[in-house]
Design an enzyme around this catalytic site. Structure first.
Site, mmCIF file in Angstrom:
data_model
loop_
_atom_site.group_PDB
_atom_site.id
_atom_site.type_symbol
_atom_site.label_atom_id
_atom_site.label_comp_id
_atom_site.label_asym_id
_atom_site.label_seq_id
_atom_site.Cartn_x
_atom_site.Cartn_y
_atom_site.Cartn_z
ATOM 1 N N ASN A 9 2.044 -5.341 7.596
ATOM 2 C CA ASN A 9 2.850 -5.391 8.820
ATOM 3 C C ASN A 9 1.945 -4.999 9.985
ATOM 4 O OD1 ASN A 9 4.694 -5.074 10.880
ATOM 5 N ND2 ASN A 9 5.688 -3.262 9.997
ATOM 6 N N TRP A 10 1.567 -5.993 10.785
ATOM 7 C CA TRP A 10 0.599 -5.721 11.853
ATOM 8 C C TRP A 10 1.258 -5.122 13.091
ATOM 9 C CZ3 TRP A 10 -2.748 -10.876 11.608
ATOM 10 C CH2 TRP A 10 -3.395 -10.916 10.362
ATOM 11 N N LYS A 11 2.578 -5.058 13.098
ATOM 12 C CA LYS A 11 3.345 -4.463 14.215
ATOM 13 C C LYS A 11 2.903 -5.070 15.561
ATOM 14 C CE LYS A 11 3.802 -0.324 11.452
ATOM 15 N NZ LYS A 11 4.243 1.048 11.391
ATOM 16 N N HIS A 94 13.117 -2.782 9.354
ATOM 17 C CA HIS A 94 12.042 -1.785 9.449
ATOM 18 C C HIS A 94 12.552 -0.565 10.211
ATOM 19 C CE1 HIS A 94 8.274 0.153 10.458
ATOM 20 N NE2 HIS A 94 7.733 -0.530 9.468
ATOM 21 N N GLU A 96 11.294 1.187 12.423
ATOM 22 C CA GLU A 96 11.069 1.155 13.879
ATOM 23 C C GLU A 96 12.127 0.300 14.563
ATOM 24 O OE1 GLU A 96 6.962 -0.017 13.561
ATOM 25 O OE2 GLU A 96 6.511 1.954 12.723
ATOM 26 N N GLU A 166 10.691 2.583 2.320
ATOM 27 C CA GLU A 166 9.738 3.227 3.220
ATOM 28 C C GLU A 166 10.349 4.523 3.748
ATOM 29 O OE1 GLU A 166 6.841 0.248 5.022
ATOM 30 O OE2 GLU A 166 8.656 0.032 6.175
ATOM 31 N N GLY A 172 3.228 5.858 9.134
ATOM 32 C CA GLY A 172 2.294 6.116 10.228
ATOM 33 C C GLY A 172 1.980 7.588 10.432
ATOM 34 N N SER A 212 2.061 5.052 4.802
ATOM 35 C CA SER A 212 0.699 5.596 4.755
ATOM 36 C C SER A 212 -0.051 5.272 3.463
ATOM 37 C CB SER A 212 0.722 7.112 5.009
ATOM 38 O OG SER A 212 1.232 7.383 6.310
ATOM 39 N N GLY A 233 1.115 -0.696 6.839
ATOM 40 C CA GLY A 233 1.012 -0.761 8.292
ATOM 41 C C GLY A 233 -0.432 -0.600 8.730
#
Ligand code: PEP
Length: 249
Positions: A9-11, A94, A96, A166, A172, A212, A233
């Site tokens: 997931n490159w966000k 997700h 976020e 997650e 992160g 992570s 991530g």
């Protein structure tokens, strides 16, 4: 055997040119495992990445989509738009999106329905907050997220679902769930799916761990029987780290 998957997931990192550079590096990587590899660049890079990945085994996913097919939803992107540029997978739920964009179970259920109606594969993310774990509510929270987002689906839909557990406290932050914590929750998730549907659906459903994951901790986490891969991530932004994680499966 269940499909093993590592998805990056490159966000909101990497513009189109940087995304293409990373794809180029990944295409040159030596993936030694049988795991399916997926990358999720930002919307503006998807079309060019689809072209760059054509003929490659690396799959391409969006990071989000709207639940409607079209209409007056300024700034949004629909499933047909994604399909039109060659994207047939989408990450939904997700943490976020749940936290910063207030996406709740009802909305996510609608997004899942739309994605599946367009024959897209859904990587459905969920996981508890630190406070949930500290108060011993983590299993209940996860059960609720699965129920709200997915348990309205008919059995046939499950062939197009990938689950990604997650824990929010591990995303992160550099803190990972221990391999034992991951296995305990993944086994719970699989049992919850088996109880609601059946054990065949549960046994065939890939459950990824995210939070992570790095080259040094991936081998132990991936060694657990109910962990079928990872959603990555930060470490997915570096071709050699991501390749090492894939090769840990
Ligand atoms: C993620 O955002 O899905 C994720 C797992 O991030 P990180 O690997 O950076 O914790």
């Amino acid at each position: 055997m269940r499909t093993q998957i590592v998805a990056g997931n490159w966000k909101m990192n990497l513009d189109q040119e940087e995304s293409l550079q990373l794809i180029d590096a990944l295409k040159k990587s030596t993936f030694q495992s049988q795991a399916e590899v997926i990358v999720a660049p930002n919307f503006t890079a998807l079309s060019a990445c689809a072209t760059a990945l054509s003929g490659s085994k690396i799959g391409l996913s969006a990071q989000n989509m709207h639940q409607a097919d079209k209409g007056a939803y300024t700034g949004e992107v629909s499933a047909p738009m994604l399909k039109g540029v060659g994207v047939n997978k989408v990450i939904l739920g997700h943490s976020e999106r749940r936290e910063y964009f207030r996406e709740d179970g009802v909305l996510l259920a609608a997004k899942v329905d739309t994605a599946l109606a367009h024959d897209m594969q859904v990587i459905f993310c969920f996981g508890e907050l630190l406070a949930d774990r500290e108060s011993g509510q983590h299993f209940e929270v996860v059960r609720m997220q699965l129920t709200e987002g997915l348990f309205h689906l008919p059995r046939e839909s499950w062939t197009n679902l990938i689950l990604a557990y997650e824990p929010v406290w591990a995303i992160g932050t550099g803190k990972t769930a221990s391999p034992e914590q991951a296995q305990e929750m993944h086994a719970f998730i699989r049992q919850t799916v088996a109880d609601f549907y059946n054990s065949e659906i549960a046994d065939n459903c890939p459950i990824l761990y995210g939070g992570s994951v790095k080259p040094d901790n991936a081998p132990l986490i991936f060694s657990k029987p109910d962990v079928d891969g990872g959603l990555i991530g930060g470490a997915a932004l570096n071709a050699s780290d991501f390749t090492a994680i894939v090769n840990a499966l």
